[in-house]
Scaffold this active site. Structure first.
Site, PDB file in Angstrom:
ATOM      1  N   ASP A   1       1.000  -0.916  -0.029  1.00  0.00           N
ATOM      2  CA  ASP A   1      -0.106  -0.027  -0.018  1.00  0.00           C
ATOM      3  C   ASP A   1       1.036   1.234  -0.071  1.00  0.00           C
ATOM      4  OD1 ASP A   1      -2.049   1.726   0.120  1.00  0.00           O
ATOM      5  OD2 ASP A   1      -3.422   0.520   1.650  1.00  0.00           O
TER       6      ASP A   1
HETATM    7  C1  BGC Z   1      -5.047   3.080   0.159  1.00  0.00           C
HETATM    8  C2  BGC Z   1      -5.317   2.195  -0.955  1.00  0.00           C
HETATM    9  C3  BGC Z   1      -5.143   2.719  -2.170  1.00  0.00           C
HETATM   10  C4  BGC Z   1      -3.791   3.662  -2.180  1.00  0.00           C
HETATM   11  C5  BGC Z   1      -3.468   4.088  -3.560  1.00  0.00           C
HETATM   12  C6  BGC Z   1      -3.778   4.059  -0.092  1.00  0.00           C
HETATM   13  O1  BGC Z   1      -3.551   5.183   0.893  1.00  0.00           O
HETATM   14  O2  BGC Z   1      -4.904   2.543   1.205  1.00  0.00           O
HETATM   15  O3  BGC Z   1      -6.689   1.636  -0.936  1.00  0.00           O
HETATM   16  O4  BGC Z   1      -5.216   1.906  -3.216  1.00  0.00           O
HETATM   17  O5  BGC Z   1      -3.921   4.514  -1.324  1.00  0.00           O
HETATM   18  O6  BGC Z   1      -4.354   5.127  -3.921  1.00  0.00           O
END
Ligand code: BGC
Length: 732
Positions: A275
């Site tokens: 993530d």
């Molecule tokens: C979130 C994810 C997301 C990623 C990219 C993160 O902060 O937890 O769900 O896909 O950002 O935007």
């Protein structure tokens, strides 16, 4: 480079993907390999983390040191920017390896569908799959080939703002939705999907986003893992690790969880992505000394792509030279990334996702808007109705509240640039020909001067008040945890003032999580949970209010009676001292100052008809492996309007090696019944449906007695019980 012209990474005729991958891998330098493992944002990079390093993205692309990109642009300039970056990667880097372009297309691209928590309530996998396919197709013609969805976390805490992105609290239904979304995006939409967040992210303590998580081995397998298993089985090509710790180790560096359970037990052989900046956060969690240590630990867990941090790229060579990581580990990751790129088709045609000439005919089309409208209507849940709904057209309405004429109907995660065009509730009612006045009455979180007085006057002058209240787009989603899951105070004051007028009042809710609605349940004549319904939200809600659509949504997450009950969910384990209503035994599992049960349980939702579910009839008493039993009920619409019902089958394993939930959803069937009409609804029950992760750490069914419960929601089903005996268990 011209479209469809074979590029340098294209396979030769007859060459298989594994052969092409190995040939390319053999040509790559270490820096190029580590580059594939880096996902940058689409701007000159400032390294996220303790060291702030500015890195020119285009130079890195030329050096072949970026494998994928995110945050590249807005829908209106996305195709142009993607083409620009892809051109550099393909034409100006040594090997010309095309890039993956990623985006969070969570519930739509330009056409916005209801939020996932909403669409999960429609209990129609086909509609959900279609929404995913449409969203993927819209994004794909602008160059997006890798979508960070579906989110398949199982939440129990409505304070956590990200419940909006989930399919609710049930692992079985969550698994069905997971598979439907993966197939919609990959098979129909052609892009690469990504299950997230692996694992247990929704179990954040106290409902505070990113917080610590604790779960047992049983909860891991029986609650959190099934939707991932279903997505893997549906062929998902990517999985994103979660921010949280599991067993004390952040998921991104958790080798037993990623290499052991995901790749080992589930057999997932695709790409694991971190993530956002999660590799850097290993230092914040206190499990990595520095960037190099973080990279080493993430690689050991078999992470393939680092999202926005670049520690593999910057520290990989040194780690290799000192023997802290091996080339085999790097090769394994790069092999998986290149395989995914070949399977997507971008290695043979880097521009296959860039179809600028198709954008106008593909994005935000009338067909997509119509799909969104249907899904929004089917996702809404009628929580109360004393007969005021559907609204008669000759009634004069007062439409009151911050969501009366608001375009804030998209909910979290919205990249759409078409917010100004959203159909508000006022638009929807106007198009139906209703006679009404509009009064905002209050802001979402702040009162409006004189608002309540004007709203009360409007209510007095009308036959029916429609209160449009709730949460705006900023109040649910990532980092949007709330302590009080109430309708904000200023709106509550407005509702109380309108209720005092004594006019019949309908509450229409816009929100992204279960809310506390006790007062409303007592004082409103009807409550329609509309969620964040998307581009056509106002029209869909007006369809329901006017009776042109019949409500049929069922809650996939319990609505607590009080925040003190949280977590409250239907598939809880039994306790040794179960609470028995009406007894005065003190030593029971209960509260001194309130009920155990939520206000609205899982599976609950009304329709315009009034259905009654008859007793469960079983085709037999014993079930042997390989055989099937049938459980049947008769459902009859005793109301004067049509009914859209979802009949629900729940099972309980009465005695097993582990204490099993008091109810587990195992089947749903939808019926449409005209007034006075009835239908027989049957569910097949077989041995594989009874398997779980047992005390011995295997997936198996165990011989013994089972309860069968069928009803129109989880609570009423408990009162409608039959049973059978499984004659022999089976281990997978
Ligand atoms: C979130 C994810 C997301 C990623 C990219 C993160 O902060 O937890 O769900 O896909 O950002 O935007």
């Amino acid at each position: 480079m011209e479209k469809n012209k074979p590029c340098r990474t294209a396979r030769r005729p007859g060459q298989t993907i594994p052969e092409a991958v190995e040939e390319l891998l053999a040509k790559m330098t270490t820096a190029e390999k580590l580059g594939q493992m880096y996902q940058s944002i689409g701007a000159d990079i400032t390294t996220v983390g303790t060291t702030q390093v500015k890195e020119p993205v285009e130079e890195l692309l030329r050096a072949g040191q970026i494998g994928s990109m995110m945050q590249v642009g807005e829908p209106h300039d996305l195709a142009k920017r993607i083409r620009h970056f892809q051109d550099i990667a393909v034409n100006e880097s040594r090997l010309g390896i095309p890039l993956l372009f990623c985006l969070d297309v969570i519930h739509g691209f330009e056409t916005i569908f209801p939020i996932p928590l909403a669409w999960s309530c429609c209990f129609d996998e086909e509609l959900i799959r279609q929404a995913a396919a449409t969203s993927a197709r819209e994004a794909a013609c602008c160059g997006i080939n890798y979508i960070f969805s579906p989110m398949v976390d199982i939440p129990h805490d409505p304070r956590w703002g990200r419940v909006a992105e989930t399919a609710g609290e049930d692992p079985w239904w969550g698994s069905r939705v997971s598979a439907a979304l993966v197939k919609g995006m990959q098979e129909d939409g052609g892009v690469m999907a990504c299950l997230k967040h692996y694992l247990g992210y929704a179990a954040a303590e106290a409902g505070r986003d990113y917080n610590t998580v604790e779960f047992s081995d049983s909860a891991l397998h029986n609650t959190y893992l099934p939707p991932f298993a279903a997505g893997v089985k549906a062929g998902v090509k990517s999985v994103m690790t979660a921010f949280n710790v599991a067993n004390g180790v952040p998921a991104v560096a958790n080798r037993p969880l990623v290499e052991g359970v995901l790749r080992g037990e589930l057999g997932f052989d695709g790409v694991v992505v971190s993530d956002y900046a999660a590799v850097m956060e290993l230092m914040e969690h206190g499990v990595a000394e520095d960037e190099a240590d973080a990279a080493e630990k993430a690689l050991a867990a078999t992470l393939d792509i680092e999202m926005t941090t670049n520690y593999f790229r910057r520290h990989g060579e040194a780690l290799l030279n000192s023997g802290r990581i091996t080339m085999e580990q790097v090769d394994a990751a790069v092999r998986r990334i290149l395989t995914a790129k070949y399977e997507l088709g971008v290695m043979d045609d880097p521009y296959r996702f860039l179809r600028e000439e198709e954008i106008d005919s593909t994005v935000y089309t009338p067909e997509h808007l119509a799909q969104s409208r249907t899904l929004a209507a089917r996702s809404a849940v009628l929580l109360k109705n004393d007969g005021v709904l559907p609204l008669a057209k000759d009634k004069k309405l007062a439409l009151i509240g911050p969501f009366a004429d608001s375009s804030d109907l998209f909910g979290c995660w919205c990249c759409s640039t078409r917010k100004a065009e959203v159909a508000t509730l006022a638009t929807g009612l106007r198009e139906k020909g209703f006679d009404f006045t509009v009064e905002e009455g209050s802001g979402v979180q702040q009162p409006i001067e004189g608002g309540i007085e004007r709203a009360v006057a409007a209510a007095k002058a009308a036959d029916v008040a429609v209160l449009a209240l709730g949460e705006d787009d900023q109040m649910s989603g990532e980092a949007c945890s709330r302590m009080n899951i109430t309708i904000p105070e200023c709106q509550q004051a407005l509702a109380e003032a309108v209720a005092v007028t004594g006019k019949p009042t309908v509450l229409v809710l816009t929100n992204g999580r279960p809310l506390l609605l006790n007062w409303y349940d007592e004082h409103m004549n009807a409550i329609l949970e509309g969620w964040a319904p998307g581009s056509e939200g106002g029209r869909a809600l007006a369809d329901l209010l006017a009776g042109d659509e019949v409500p049929g949504g069922k809650l996939t997450m319990s609505f607590p009676w009080h925040t003190g009950q949280i977590p409250v969910y239907y598939n809880e384990l039994p306790t040794g001292r179960p609470f028995v209503e009406g007894t005065d035994e003190h030593f029971q599992s209960k509260y001194l100052d309130g009920p155990n049960a939520p206000l609205y349980p899982f599976g609950y939702g009304l329709t315009y008809g009034r259905c009654v579910c008859g007793a469960v009839k079983m085709s037999g008493e014993n079930l042997a492996p390989g055989e099937t039993l049938t459980a049947t009920v008769t459902v009859r619409n005793e109301g004067s309007l049509p009914a859209r019902e979802t009949v629900q089958l729940y099972l309980r394993d009465r005695c097993a090696s582990l204490s099993r939930p008091v109810q587990e959803l195992r089947g749903v069937k939808q019926v449409w019944l005209e007034p006075g009409q009835q239908a027989e609804v049957s569910f097949a029950i077989d041995e594989p449906m009874l398997r779980f992760y047992t005390a011995r750490g295997v997936w198996a069914s165990e011989a013994g007695g089972f309860d069968v419960m069928i009803g129109l929601d989880s609570r009423s089903a408990k009162q409608n019980k039959a049973g059978f005996t499984l004659t022999a268990g089976v281990q997978e």
